[in-house]
Design an enzyme around this catalytic site. Structure first.
Site, PDB file in Angstrom:
ATOM      1  N   TYR A 136       0.835  -1.201   0.000  1.00 40.70           N
ATOM      2  CA  TYR A 136       0.000   0.000   0.000  1.00 40.70           C
ATOM      3  C   TYR A 136       0.867   1.247   0.000  1.00 40.70           C
ATOM      4  CZ  TYR A 136      -3.875  -3.109   0.735  1.00 40.70           C
ATOM      5  OH  TYR A 136      -4.799  -4.100   0.575  1.00 40.70           O
ATOM      6  N   ASP A 169     -13.043 -16.961   8.112  1.00 39.21           N
ATOM      7  CA  ASP A 169     -11.695 -16.518   7.756  1.00 39.21           C
ATOM      8  C   ASP A 169     -10.908 -16.330   9.055  1.00 39.21           C
ATOM      9  OD1 ASP A 169      -9.402 -15.220   7.038  1.00 39.21           O
ATOM     10  OD2 ASP A 169     -10.359 -13.730   5.740  1.00 39.21           O
ATOM     11  N   TYR A 174     -12.223  -7.678   6.272  1.00 40.34           N
ATOM     12  CA  TYR A 174     -11.075  -7.711   5.359  1.00 40.34           C
ATOM     13  C   TYR A 174     -10.747  -9.171   5.064  1.00 40.34           C
ATOM     14  CZ  TYR A 174      -6.440  -7.535   3.387  1.00 40.34           C
ATOM     15  OH  TYR A 174      -5.375  -7.721   2.548  1.00 40.34           O
ATOM     16  N   LYS A 231      -1.245 -16.692   7.910  1.00 43.26           N
ATOM     17  CA  LYS A 231      -0.453 -15.859   8.829  1.00 43.26           C
ATOM     18  C   LYS A 231       0.395 -16.656   9.841  1.00 43.26           C
ATOM     19  CE  LYS A 231      -2.232 -11.357   8.073  1.00 43.26           C
ATOM     20  NZ  LYS A 231      -3.556 -10.988   7.573  1.00 43.26           N
TER      21      LYS A 231
HETATM   22  C1  LIG Z   1      -4.098 -10.992   6.225  1.00 42.57           C
HETATM   23  C2  LIG Z   1      -5.447 -11.498   5.995  1.00 42.57           C
HETATM   24  C3  LIG Z   1      -5.822 -12.034   4.742  1.00 42.57           C
HETATM   25  C4  LIG Z   1      -4.885 -12.055   3.559  1.00 42.57           C
HETATM   26  O1  LIG Z   1      -3.750 -12.827   3.775  1.00 42.57           O
HETATM   27  P1  LIG Z   1      -2.439 -12.598   2.866  1.00 42.57           P
HETATM   28  O2  LIG Z   1      -1.492 -13.660   3.334  1.00 42.57           O
HETATM   29  O3  LIG Z   1      -1.960 -11.201   3.167  1.00 42.57           O
HETATM   30  O4  LIG Z   1      -2.836 -12.761   1.456  1.00 42.57           O
HETATM   31  C5  LIG Z   1      -7.111 -12.507   4.600  1.00 42.57           C
HETATM   32  N1  LIG Z   1      -7.981 -12.481   5.626  1.00 42.57           N
HETATM   33  C6  LIG Z   1      -7.654 -11.989   6.833  1.00 42.57           C
HETATM   34  C7  LIG Z   1      -8.657 -12.014   7.940  1.00 42.57           C
HETATM   35  C8  LIG Z   1      -6.381 -11.474   7.062  1.00 42.57           C
HETATM   36  O5  LIG Z   1      -6.065 -10.952   8.262  1.00 42.57           O
END
Ligand SMILES: *Cc1c(COP(=O)(O)O)cnc(C)c1O
Length: 426
Positions: A18, A247, A146, A276
């Site tokens: 970004y 997610d 997100y 992550k």
């Molecule tokens: C960071 C994140 C993503 C994206 O993961 P990347 O490894 O950056 O592509 C998707 N969903 C959530 C909730 C996240 O925190």
């Protein structure tokens, strides 16, 4: 190359997340990282309050994780996953199935969080195609979410406050509910679910899945919402025959106080994304897990295959370090540590609530958030934090921290004292 040359070439040619190609912000050159500290080229040590964006739950240069990679490297760094398999992938799968919510039985590996969400969305679409209901092809979600930066994940990020507003009409139009309102610590306002029910009643025939970050909305606003909301949404999804995608990319592996945040509502999603902290921050790696119902419905219908297959699927180095990371997590006092960080954040950050520049202070698990009334001047607050020996990356109105779980009490003091001084200086 001198450190000065490094910074200049970086500024002139290397894009950062970004950011502008003009290199308007000097990026700090990190030489090495150890424990909870980043060491810069000039020898400055910064206490990392970000865990490199939720990933490094055990800190840096962790002997057990280094060993897992070194050992695997002697066997093979990588092989394709089409037609081949290997111990690291199978052993990691076994480890994962022991800890994820029950009924998640099939694991699809990929290279990053965003891709794992794309895969989850494709699974949902293929599921309904397999069930001869191809008209169920949209997604419903809440505001302030997100889910990633790739094409279809952008369409379920907050369309206004999120980071992808510029793509506007070009993105697939999904269905957005208001953000969950009752916070984690408040009484639950059950009227919230009436709006969810109203929308599902109206749109269920065209909806493939509900996608949501369980309990913690991360990059979309750092909000902690009520487990009853999550529970209610899952129940309504069942009622209206809609798949439920959790997610857990940011919340997974203990960060929010449970191994997976879905546990707060005692639910099993149909599809779950993890990433992550999966490798303890060692490698880019993610997975999409699903129930037998989803996997077998896709597999038992024409063409019988799930149509995805990344080149680096189930990379052996990533699988090995992920397994070592989970073993280390489970054998460590992660829960004690997360509670210790939570208690410390609650006690030491609460006084900031009194400042008239601060609108809210909230803490859940090993996540501390200070929401300011106005967007912060990133450069200025970052310089103040660096003066205190602390690395944070605030965005918008949010100054927040999620340190490695093994941060000591003394380092926690240093972290929150630094945050306090920097916020007071605003
Ligand atoms: C960071 C994140 C993503 C994206 O993961 P990347 O490894 O950056 O592509 C998707 N969903 C959530 C909730 C996240 O925190």
């Amino acid at each position: 190359m001198t450190a000065e040359e490094l910074i200049q070439i970086d500024k002139d040619h290397v894009w950062h997340p970004y950011n502008s190609a003009h290199g308007t912000v000097d990026s700090l050159p990190v030489k090495s990282a150890n424990g909870v500290y980043l060491e810069l080229e000039d020898g400055t040590k910064l206490l990392d309050g970000m865990s490199s964006w939720w990933c490094t739950i055990h800190g840096y240069n962790v002997p057990e994780l280094n060993y897992a990679i070194e050992k695997q490297l002697k066997n093979m760094a990588h092989v394709m996953f089409g037609g081949l398999t290997h111990r690291p992938a199978v052993e990691l799968t076994k480890t994962l199935l022991d800890i994820v919510p029950q009924k998640l039985e099939h694991v699809f590996y990929s290279d990053s969080g965003s891709v794992s969400v794309e895969i989850a969305m494709k699974m949902a679409l293929q599921y309904w195609i397999a069930k001869s209901q191809p008209e169920k092809n949209r997604f419903i979600t809440t505001r302030s979410g997100y889910h990633g930066d790739t094409w279809h994940t952008m369409s379920v990020c907050d369309p206004i406050n999120g980071m992808h507003g510029i793509f506007g009409e070009r993105l697939t139009k999904q269905i957005f509910l208001p953000e969950p309102k009752s916070t984690f610590y408040e009484e639950f306002e059950s009227a919230e679910l009436e709006e969810v029910e109203k929308q599902l009643k109206k749109h269920h025939h065209e909806i493939a899945a509900f996608i949501i970050e369980p309990i913690v909305q991360n990059a979309g606003g750092m909000r902690f919402y009520h487990p009853e909301y999550l529970k209610g949404v899952k129940r309504l999804c069942e009622q209206f025959d809609i798949l439920f995608i959790a997610d857990e990319i940011a919340t997974g592996f203990g960060r929010a106080g449970k191994l997976f945040a879905c546990e707060y509502a005692n639910i099993t999603p149909d599809v779950m994304c993890i990433g992550k902290a999966l490798t303890g921050g060692y490698m880019s790696f993610a997975a999409t897990l699903c129930t037998a119902e989803v996997a077998l419905t896709i597999s038992d219908s024409n063409p019988g295959y799930f149509m995805h297959g990344p080149t680096f699927m189930a990379n052996p180095l990533a699988c090995s370090v992920a397994r070592a990371n989970i073993d280390l997590l489970l054998s460590s006092n992660w829960k004690v540590n997360v509670t210790r960080i939570e208690d410390h954040f609650k006690k030491s950050l609460a006084p900031l609530k009194k400042l008239n520049t601060v609108s809210d202070v909230r803490v859940l698990g090993a996540i501390g958030v200070i929401e300011m009334k106005e967007p912060v001047d990133m450069k200025s607050i970052q310089n103040d934090l660096i003066d205190q020996g602390v690395w944070l990356r605030p965005f918008g109105k949010l100054v927040y921290s999620m340190p490695p779980f093994n941060i000591s009490d003394k380092e926690l003091d240093k972290l929150t004292n630094g945050i306090t001084r920097a916020v007071q200086a605003i």
